[in-house]
Design a protein around this motif. Structure first.
Motif, short mmCIF file in Angstrom:
data_model
loop_
_atom_site.label_atom_id
_atom_site.label_comp_id
_atom_site.label_asym_id
_atom_site.label_seq_id
_atom_site.Cartn_x
_atom_site.Cartn_y
_atom_site.Cartn_z
N LEU A 1 0.85 -1.20 0.00
CA LEU A 1 0.00 0.00 0.00
C LEU A 1 0.88 1.24 0.00
CD1 LEU A 1 -2.65 -1.09 2.68
CD2 LEU A 1 -2.94 -1.07 0.20
N GLN A 2 0.35 2.30 -0.65
CA GLN A 2 1.09 3.55 -0.76
C GLN A 2 0.38 4.67 0.00
OE1 GLN A 2 4.08 3.73 -2.18
NE2 GLN A 2 3.96 1.56 -2.72
N LYS A 3 1.06 5.76 0.20
CA LYS A 3 0.49 6.89 0.92
C LYS A 3 -0.62 7.55 0.10
CE LYS A 3 3.80 10.38 -0.70
NZ LYS A 3 4.82 11.38 -0.26
N GLY A 4 -1.45 8.33 0.80
CA GLY A 4 -2.51 9.07 0.14
C GLY A 4 -3.80 8.31 -0.03
N GLU A 5 -3.91 7.12 0.60
CA GLU A 5 -5.11 6.30 0.46
C GLU A 5 -5.77 6.04 1.81
OE1 GLU A 5 -4.48 3.43 -3.39
OE2 GLU A 5 -3.63 2.74 -1.50
N ILE A 6 -7.10 5.96 1.78
CA ILE A 6 -7.86 5.43 2.92
C ILE A 6 -8.38 4.06 2.49
CG2 ILE A 6 -9.82 5.75 4.45
CD1 ILE A 6 -9.56 8.73 4.12
N VAL A 7 -7.96 3.03 3.22
CA VAL A 7 -8.22 1.64 2.83
C VAL A 7 -9.15 0.99 3.84
CG1 VAL A 7 -7.16 -0.61 2.36
CG2 VAL A 7 -5.94 1.50 1.76
N GLY A 8 -10.20 0.35 3.35
CA GLY A 8 -11.11 -0.40 4.20
C GLY A 8 -10.65 -1.85 4.31
N LEU A 9 -10.38 -2.30 5.53
CA LEU A 9 -10.00 -3.69 5.79
C LEU A 9 -11.25 -4.40 6.29
CD1 LEU A 9 -7.62 -5.73 5.95
CD2 LEU A 9 -7.29 -4.98 8.31
N LEU A 10 -11.85 -5.22 5.43
CA LEU A 10 -13.19 -5.75 5.67
C LEU A 10 -13.17 -7.27 5.67
CD1 LEU A 10 -15.03 -3.39 3.15
CD2 LEU A 10 -14.47 -2.92 5.54
N GLY A 11 -13.98 -7.85 6.56
CA GLY A 11 -14.09 -9.30 6.62
C GLY A 11 -14.92 -9.70 7.82
N VAL B 1 -10.56 -1.12 -1.09
CA VAL B 1 -11.07 -2.09 -0.13
C VAL B 1 -10.25 -3.37 -0.22
CG1 VAL B 1 -13.41 -1.21 0.01
CG2 VAL B 1 -12.84 -2.88 -1.76
N ILE B 2 -10.09 -4.00 0.94
CA ILE B 2 -9.44 -5.31 1.03
C ILE B 2 -10.39 -6.22 1.77
CG2 ILE B 2 -7.53 -6.59 2.08
CD1 ILE B 2 -5.86 -4.00 1.83
N PHE B 3 -10.75 -7.35 1.15
CA PHE B 3 -11.59 -8.35 1.80
C PHE B 3 -10.68 -9.45 2.35
CE2 PHE B 3 -15.77 -7.76 -0.82
CZ PHE B 3 -15.86 -6.46 -0.38
N LEU B 4 -10.79 -9.71 3.65
CA LEU B 4 -10.06 -10.79 4.29
C LEU B 4 -11.00 -11.93 4.62
CD1 LEU B 4 -7.57 -9.49 7.04
CD2 LEU B 4 -7.02 -10.70 4.94
N SER B 5 -10.56 -13.15 4.38
CA SER B 5 -11.34 -14.33 4.74
C SER B 5 -10.38 -15.43 5.17
CB SER B 5 -12.18 -14.81 3.56
OG SER B 5 -12.92 -15.97 3.89
N ASP B 6 -10.54 -15.92 6.40
CA ASP B 6 -9.67 -16.97 6.93
C ASP B 6 -8.20 -16.62 6.77
OD1 ASP B 6 -11.85 -18.59 7.67
OD2 ASP B 6 -11.98 -19.39 5.64
N GLY B 7 -7.87 -15.35 7.03
CA GLY B 7 -6.48 -14.92 7.00
C GLY B 7 -5.90 -14.69 5.63
N LYS B 8 -6.73 -14.76 4.58
CA LYS B 8 -6.25 -14.55 3.22
C LYS B 8 -6.96 -13.37 2.58
CE LYS B 8 -5.22 -19.44 2.37
NZ LYS B 8 -5.43 -20.60 1.48
#
Length: 229
Positions: free
Chosen positions: A24-34, A194-201
């Motif tokens: 990931l780079q600067k200047g972003e707001i990232v949603g960590l979802l799962g 957005v990043i979708f996490l499922s079972d650690g992946k």
């Protein structure tokens, strides 16, 4: 700014993060979802330098998460880890002492925006008020990375728009913000990616605009389809 390679961690023999790779780079707001148990909080704790028992390579500005990176990583856990007798005035002085990048003026402004006062003590606050204090503390630092773990879990729906406005107004575009939350509809307008996490992946990593165009859905709607919510 943030680079993760082959990150693995187990609890009780169960993989919590499973060969995770992320950049990931600067200047972003990232949603960590799962869903619950997907590894979101563990990942944030590793980035904050609080969890060391992992395998793989994690670099923040070229450094492993440690006491060195804490100077430019602002972490908000899902609870307020301070003495309940502390007032906001005492918390301010504490943060000024420990963080060179902490702005007294910014903290006082955000607290005022939240209709809180500096003489209030933690023990007299609701969960929502404590969440507002944590957000205020996080945003009052000029950090490279902001990590927010369920920042609005105790905040009533009527106040959430105000929270979003405060985050937008105070986010440093030279930084990177990662927000872990179940309140997807509330934060969706903030998110660049957005990043979708499922079972650690990681099962999805995509810019929100590209995701909407590709799947013809909003973030929450696509999340519900992926996870059969």
């Amino acid at each position: 700014m943030l680079e993760i390679k082959n990150l693995n961690i187990n609890y009780g023999g169960r993989p919590v993060l499973d060969n995770l790779n992320l950049r990931l780079q600067k200047g972003e707001i990232v949603g960590l979802l799962g869903p619950n148990g997907s590894g979101k909080t563990t990942l944030l704790r590793i980035l904050a330098g609080l969890e060391k028992n992992y395998r793989g390579d994690v670099k923040i500005n070229g450094e492993n998460p440690s006491y060195l990176t804490k100077s430019f990583v602002s972490y908000q856990p899902d609870h307020l880890p301070l003495d309940s007798d502390y007032s906001l005035k005492k918390i301010l002085k504490l943060y000024e002492k420990f963080f060179d990048d902490f702005s007294k003026e910014k903290f006082e402004k955000i607290i005022k925006d939240f209709n809180l006062t500096m003489d209030m003590k933690i023990k007299n606050m609701s969960k929502g008020m404590k969440d507002k204090v944590q957000i205020s503390l996080s945003l009052s630092r000029k950090s490279d990375i902001y990590l927010l773990d369920e920042p609005m879990s105790g905040i009533d729906p009527a106040s959430r728009k105000k929270i979003m406005d405060v985050i937008i107004d105070n986010f440093d575009s030279d930084g990177l913000m990662i927000i872990s939350t179940h309140l997807i509809s509330q934060v969706e307008r903030l998110l660049d990616k957005v990043i979708f996490l499922s079972d650690g992946k990681i099962i999805l990593e995509e810019k929100t605009d590209e995701m909407r165009n590709k799947y013809k859905m909003g973030v929450e709607e696509y999340f519900e389809e992926v996870f059969n919510v």
